[in-house]
Every structure is written in C-alpha cells, then in structure tokens.
Design a protein around this motif. Structure first.
Motif, PDB file in Angstrom:
ATOM      1  N   LEU A   1     -18.271  -1.350  -0.963  1.00 33.13           N
ATOM      2  CA  LEU A   1     -18.096  -2.612  -0.240  1.00 33.13           C
ATOM      3  C   LEU A   1     -19.454  -3.108   0.239  1.00 33.13           C
ATOM      4  N   GLY A   2     -19.696  -4.416   0.044  1.00 33.26           N
ATOM      5  CA  GLY A   2     -20.889  -5.016   0.629  1.00 33.26           C
ATOM      6  C   GLY A   2     -22.022  -5.293  -0.330  1.00 33.26           C
ATOM      7  N   ARG A   3     -21.863  -4.966  -1.591  1.00 33.48           N
ATOM      8  CA  ARG A   3     -22.912  -5.286  -2.564  1.00 33.48           C
ATOM      9  C   ARG A   3     -22.410  -6.349  -3.539  1.00 33.48           C
ATOM     10  N   ASP A   4     -21.491  -5.973  -4.386  1.00 30.57           N
ATOM     11  CA  ASP A   4     -20.932  -6.953  -5.319  1.00 30.57           C
ATOM     12  C   ASP A   4     -19.888  -7.834  -4.647  1.00 30.57           C
ATOM     13  N   PHE A   5     -19.286  -7.364  -3.598  1.00 32.12           N
ATOM     14  CA  PHE A   5     -18.264  -8.133  -2.885  1.00 32.12           C
ATOM     15  C   PHE A   5     -18.170  -7.625  -1.448  1.00 32.12           C
ATOM     16  N   ASN A   6     -17.778  -8.516  -0.547  1.00 35.87           N
ATOM     17  CA  ASN A   6     -17.684  -8.177   0.877  1.00 35.87           C
ATOM     18  C   ASN A   6     -16.257  -7.936   1.340  1.00 35.87           C
ATOM     19  N   ILE A   7     -15.287  -8.356   0.536  1.00 34.17           N
ATOM     20  CA  ILE A   7     -13.884  -8.206   0.917  1.00 34.17           C
ATOM     21  C   ILE A   7     -13.123  -7.490  -0.189  1.00 34.17           C
ATOM     22  N   ILE A   8     -12.316  -6.528   0.215  1.00 30.90           N
ATOM     23  CA  ILE A   8     -11.430  -5.843  -0.727  1.00 30.90           C
ATOM     24  C   ILE A   8      -9.996  -6.098  -0.284  1.00 30.90           C
ATOM     25  N   VAL A   9      -9.152  -6.495  -1.227  1.00 32.71           N
ATOM     26  CA  VAL A   9      -7.729  -6.630  -0.957  1.00 32.71           C
ATOM     27  C   VAL A   9      -7.012  -5.497  -1.692  1.00 32.71           C
ATOM     28  N   VAL A  10      -6.354  -4.644  -0.926  1.00 30.33           N
ATOM     29  CA  VAL A  10      -5.664  -3.482  -1.491  1.00 30.33           C
ATOM     30  C   VAL A  10      -4.191  -3.842  -1.659  1.00 30.33           C
ATOM     31  N   THR A  11      -3.685  -3.692  -2.876  1.00 27.71           N
ATOM     32  CA  THR A  11      -2.286  -4.024  -3.147  1.00 27.71           C
ATOM     33  C   THR A  11      -1.523  -2.772  -3.550  1.00 27.71           C
ATOM     34  N   GLY A  12      -0.204  -2.899  -3.563  1.00 26.93           N
ATOM     35  CA  GLY A  12       0.633  -1.772  -3.961  1.00 26.93           C
ATOM     36  C   GLY A  12       1.952  -1.820  -3.227  1.00 26.93           C
ATOM     37  N   PRO A  13       2.898  -1.007  -3.651  1.00 29.76           N
ATOM     38  CA  PRO A  13       4.229  -1.005  -3.031  1.00 29.76           C
ATOM     39  C   PRO A  13       4.186  -0.392  -1.622  1.00 29.76           C
ATOM     40  N   ASN A  14       5.228  -0.635  -0.857  1.00 29.39           N
ATOM     41  CA  ASN A  14       5.342   0.003   0.451  1.00 29.39           C
ATOM     42  C   ASN A  14       5.364   1.517   0.284  1.00 29.39           C
ATOM     43  N   THR A  15       4.809   2.215   1.246  1.00 33.35           N
ATOM     44  CA  THR A  15       4.661   3.686   1.248  1.00 33.35           C
ATOM     45  C   THR A  15       3.786   4.160   0.085  1.00 33.35           C
ATOM     46  N   GLY A  16       2.981   3.258  -0.449  1.00 33.26           N
ATOM     47  CA  GLY A  16       2.113   3.641  -1.559  1.00 33.26           C
ATOM     48  C   GLY A  16       0.746   4.132  -1.131  1.00 33.26           C
ATOM     49  N   GLY A  17       0.487   4.133   0.168  1.00 33.15           N
ATOM     50  CA  GLY A  17      -0.786   4.672   0.661  1.00 33.15           C
ATOM     51  C   GLY A  17      -1.808   3.620   1.047  1.00 33.15           C
ATOM     52  N   LYS A  18      -1.401   2.334   1.066  1.00 40.61           N
ATOM     53  CA  LYS A  18      -2.363   1.280   1.408  1.00 40.61           C
ATOM     54  C   LYS A  18      -2.898   1.442   2.825  1.00 40.61           C
ATOM     55  N   THR A  19      -1.987   1.653   3.762  1.00 40.11           N
ATOM     56  CA  THR A  19      -2.392   1.766   5.167  1.00 40.11           C
ATOM     57  C   THR A  19      -3.267   2.998   5.384  1.00 40.11           C
ATOM     58  N   VAL A  20      -2.930   4.099   4.721  1.00 35.25           N
ATOM     59  CA  VAL A  20      -3.744   5.318   4.850  1.00 35.25           C
ATOM     60  C   VAL A  20      -5.147   5.058   4.322  1.00 35.25           C
ATOM     61  N   ALA A  21      -5.252   4.351   3.197  1.00 33.88           N
ATOM     62  CA  ALA A  21      -6.567   4.020   2.642  1.00 33.88           C
ATOM     63  C   ALA A  21      -7.361   3.167   3.623  1.00 33.88           C
ATOM     64  N   LEU A  22      -6.686   2.182   4.219  1.00 35.36           N
ATOM     65  CA  LEU A  22      -7.327   1.304   5.188  1.00 35.36           C
ATOM     66  C   LEU A  22      -7.826   2.098   6.390  1.00 35.36           C
ATOM     67  N   LYS A  23      -6.965   2.967   6.909  1.00 40.69           N
ATOM     68  CA  LYS A  23      -7.339   3.780   8.063  1.00 40.69           C
ATOM     69  C   LYS A  23      -8.465   4.746   7.719  1.00 40.69           C
ATOM     70  N   THR A  24      -8.456   5.254   6.506  1.00 37.97           N
ATOM     71  CA  THR A  24      -9.507   6.181   6.092  1.00 37.97           C
ATOM     72  C   THR A  24     -10.868   5.511   6.149  1.00 37.97           C
ATOM     73  N   VAL A  25     -10.956   4.296   5.595  1.00 42.17           N
ATOM     74  CA  VAL A  25     -12.220   3.547   5.617  1.00 42.17           C
ATOM     75  C   VAL A  25     -12.664   3.330   7.057  1.00 42.17           C
ATOM     76  N   GLY A  26     -11.758   2.832   7.889  1.00 42.22           N
ATOM     77  CA  GLY A  26     -12.123   2.541   9.270  1.00 42.22           C
ATOM     78  C   GLY A  26     -12.486   3.781  10.062  1.00 42.22           C
ATOM     79  N   LEU A  27     -11.686   4.830   9.928  1.00 38.96           N
ATOM     80  CA  LEU A  27     -11.916   6.039  10.708  1.00 38.96           C
ATOM     81  C   LEU A  27     -13.225   6.715  10.326  1.00 38.96           C
ATOM     82  N   LEU A  28     -13.542   6.766   9.037  1.00 40.15           N
ATOM     83  CA  LEU A  28     -14.791   7.399   8.618  1.00 40.15           C
ATOM     84  C   LEU A  28     -15.995   6.616   9.125  1.00 40.15           C
ATOM     85  N   CYS A  29     -15.900   5.278   9.082  1.00 42.22           N
ATOM     86  CA  CYS A  29     -17.009   4.459   9.595  1.00 42.22           C
ATOM     87  C   CYS A  29     -17.200   4.689  11.094  1.00 42.22           C
TER      88      CYS A  29
END
Length: 455
Positions: free
Chosen positions: A322-350
């Motif tokens: 994130l931040g070189r070729d593009f500044n925004i990522i939109v994560v798609t997928g079905p419910n319970t597919g792990g989107k929120t966990v991925a989002l939290k992972t990025v935020g928590l690690l930062c």
C-alpha cells in the motif's frame, strides 16, 4: 494509553499479554503508560530495544530481573524521613541485589550487539553497602537479627538469661511435691508478657503472688509468684530496651537508604524500563515477531502478516502492499470470508509497530509512520443515542474525515453497509473519492458489487 482506534483494533489484548511477560509491577505500570509514537527516530529506537531483547533471550536464555520489587513508596517515605519496616527493607535489599546482578550481566554482554541495553546499564548504580547492611540486619522471615548491632545481641543474651532464670525458679515450684496439689497443671505459661503458673482457684491463697488472669470457667487462676516478680520486671525492661534498639536500627537503615534515595530512584526507573524491554522481547519471541523496516515515503508492505490474537495453527498470513502503486485497497469477498480479520491485521500491526512492538510478519515487511489511525469497524450501534448501525458508522466516519491527511491510515469495514445498497454504494464511493484526494492510506472492505467495479 490506547485511543479509540487502538481499542477497535483490540490492542489492549496485546498489551495485557505483554504485561504477563513483565517480571514486576513496575514493568506492568510502564505498559499502561505506553502510547502511540509518531516520531520515526523514537519508534526505531523502541524497535531496536525490542530486537536487542530478543537476541539476548536467544543467546543468554533470560535477562535476570529476579527479585525486582516495587519499592517506590518505600524510597519516597525514607526521602521524607520515614522509617521502614523490616518487610520493606527486605524488598529494598531484593531490588538492590537485582540491580547489582543485572548491571554485571549487562557489562558482560557481547560488545556491539546490545548497545541500547548496555547503555541503560551504565545508569544503574549498585548499592552494595546498603544491601549488605540490610542482609546482616534483617532475616528472611523479617525479624531483626542479633547481628544487626552489638547492643541488640547483648540485650537479647540478657533476655535469654532472665527467661532461663525465671523458668528455673518456676519449674522448682511446680516440681515441688508440696505445691503440686495446688496446681491445675504442671507447666509454666505467659499472661500479659509475664511468666505465671496455673493454680486451682480454691488454692490461690496457698501460693503468694500476683493474680494476672483466670480461666473462662473460673476454675484456674494464673499467678506470678513473688519469687520471680523482680525478674519479670527486669525482663520487661530488657524487652523495652530491645524494642528501642530495633527502632534505632530500622531508623539507621532507613536513613542510609534516604541518603541514596535519588540514586536508588534512578536505578529503579532503569530496572522498570529494562523489565518492559525484556517483556517486549519475550512477546516477540512468543509470536515469532520481527522489527519492520520503517519507510519514509508513507508506503507499507506487510509480508506474511499474521493476526497476533489468532492461534498460529489457525491464522492465515496475508501480504498487503500500500502507498506506492495505489493508496487505497478495497477488499471484497463473502461474509465470514476473512475481510474484517485482514483489515484488523493491517491496522493492528501498524499500531503495534508504533508502540515499539515487533510484529508477527516476515522480516522483510515495511511499515509507514502514521500520524493518526482512523478506524470504523464492527457494530458501533448506540442504544443510548438511538442510532442505527448505519447512522453510528456514518457519525464516526464524518467525525474523523476532516482530520485525514497524507500521513493517516484509514480502515473502513463494510463501508456503506446497513442501508439501501444503491445509496450505500454511492456514499461509499464518495467517501473513497474524498480519501483519495486527501492522499491517505486506506483499506476498506465491502461486499457491494458496485464498489468492486468502482475499485
């Protein structure tokens, strides 16, 4: 202290885990004071300290902090002229011993590998004289030892001699065949710090002396025969002398600590900080963490990042550029597919990195230094304010949008959800357009097909 974003990302659970690795309440208090760091140099220093702790644990298996106690109150009291109890003095001794051993350990660490830890060790000021005096004076059970002073040893010998003399005289009475018929029991006991013998109530006039007590039934009276009256008086005088001498010893030891209170307080601060560093190293080791490289262009690349609160055998690593070729990522997928966990992972690690913590990711991972992190995640419905899920999310987003700049990280979960899909999609696209213009870094999740096409 964790702010709103950190709370939504569950950073507190990481900090609670960090506390468990602390050797003392001193280190745990510093965990409570940890904050989101924004200066690159300070973050790098904190990460380097953590790295040194990890390497120390690998090479030496542990950083010796045994015996570290929270003696801040004791040091403060003696600094004001107060007198410490034996238990407090033992805690001071334990901590000074910890400081002495830790300083020696840091001095012997391999040169070049631990500059920050060794630098901290330079500020530790051992107090071997005070430590030795306390150990000579106070036993492990908290009793002031005979070796604390020649005067105390002499008084206690006198007390022992007096006790022996009193017992010999009383034993002579209870062994007397003439007196035994008047006794309730053939033993010597104590009442009111005076040696007495138990006499049958009906025979109390047969033994001359002072009555100090009687049994609950009234069948027994406890008499101090006149033959030991003066010895008992002398014994109590010696006990008073013993008490005064013990108080003098405690005052002297407390004054010694008070004279060095500034040095001890400085050492205590360093010990607490090293306890925190060691705990961060243990946390990193526990989660297979690493220090990310900090970028200067606001970009990040998390490689094989793992959510630290998900068991290692169940977590799915993610890689996020994130931040070189593009500044925004939109994560798609079905419910319970792990989107929120991925989002939290990025935020928590930062956020973890900006708290000076290692992150569970590949060592080649890179992170930006953000001024602020804004998070809209989970069901923030407010019953008190009668807000719907959609309204509460919108209120949260509207509150932080004006604060977003190029050094912000924005995390949006199910953007635009909770209302009419067409309207929700249009609103979500408008928000993303705004964030794009603000040049922030953003990760958003959605299951709207319109938003997928827009992205």
């Amino acid at each position: 202290m964790p702010g709103a974003a950190e709370k939504r990302l569950e950073l507190q659970k990481i900090l609670d885990k960090l506390k468990l690795f602390c050797a003392s309440s001193l280190g745990q208090d510093l965990v409570d004071k940890m904050d989101f760091l924004r200066e690159r140099q300070i973050i790098e220093a904190r990460l380097e300290e953590t790295t040194e702790a990890v390497n120390a644990l690998k090479i030496y298996s542990d950083i010796p902090l045994g015996g570290l106690r929270d003696i801040r109150d004791a040091v403060s009291r003696v600094n004001r002229g107060g007198v410490l109890e034996p238990e407090d003095l033992l805690a001071v001794s334990d901590t000074l011993r910890c400081a002495r051993k830790l300083k020696l350990f840091l001095q012997r660490m391999e040169e070049g590998l631990f500059p920050r830890l060794k630098g901290l060790g330079l500020g530790i000021i051992p107090q071997p004289g005070i430590e030795e005096k306390i150990n000579i004076s106070i036993g492990e059970d908290g009793e002031v030892r005979d070796s604390a002073s020649p005067g105390l040893a002499r008084i206690r010998r006198q007390i022992s001699d007096l006790q022996l003399g009193i017992r010999e005289r009383l034993n002579a009475i209870i062994r007397s065949s003439e007196m035994q018929k008047y006794l309730q029991e053939n033993l010597v006991t104590m009442r009111g710090n005076r040696y007495v013998i138990p006499v049958k109530a009906e025979s109390k006039g047969k033994i001359t002396g002072l009555i100090h007590d009687q049994s609950s039934t009234g069948a027994t009276v406890y008499i101090e025969p006149y033959s030991v009256l003066e010895l008992n008086n002398e014994l109590n005088r010696k006990r008073a002398e013993e008490k005064n001498e013990i108080e003098r010893i405690l005052r002297h030891l407390s004054a010694e600590i008070g004279f060095r209170s500034a040095e001890i307080a400085q050492t205590l601060e360093i010990l607490a900080y090293i306890d925190l560093i060691a705990a961060k190293g243990k946390l990193s080791t526990d989660m297979d963490g690493c220090a990310p490289r900090l970028t200067s262009d606001g970009s990040l690349y998390i490689r094989d990042g793992r959510h630290p609160l998900i068991p290692k055998d169940k977590v799915v690593p993610i890689s996020v550029p994130l931040g070189r070729d593009f500044n925004i990522i939109v994560v798609t997928g079905p419910n319970t597919g792990g989107k929120t966990v991925a989002l939290k992972t990025v935020g928590l690690l930062c956020v973890m990195a900006q708290y000076g913590l290692h992150i569970p990711a590949h060592p080649s991972s890179e992170l930006a230094v953000f001024e602020q992190v804004f998070v809209d995640i989970g069901d923030e419905q407010s019953i008190e304010q009668s807000l719907s899920t959609f309204s509460s999310h919108m209120k949260n987003i509207v509150d932080f949008l004006p604060k977003v700049n190029s050094r912000a990280l924005v995390l949006l979960d199910e953007l635009g959800a909770g209302t009419d899909p067409t309207e929700g999609s249009a609103l979500a696209m408008a928000i993303l357009d705004y964030l794009l213009k603000r040049e922030c870094r953003c990760v958003a999740t959605t299951h709207y097909s319109e938003l997928k096409s827009y992205a």
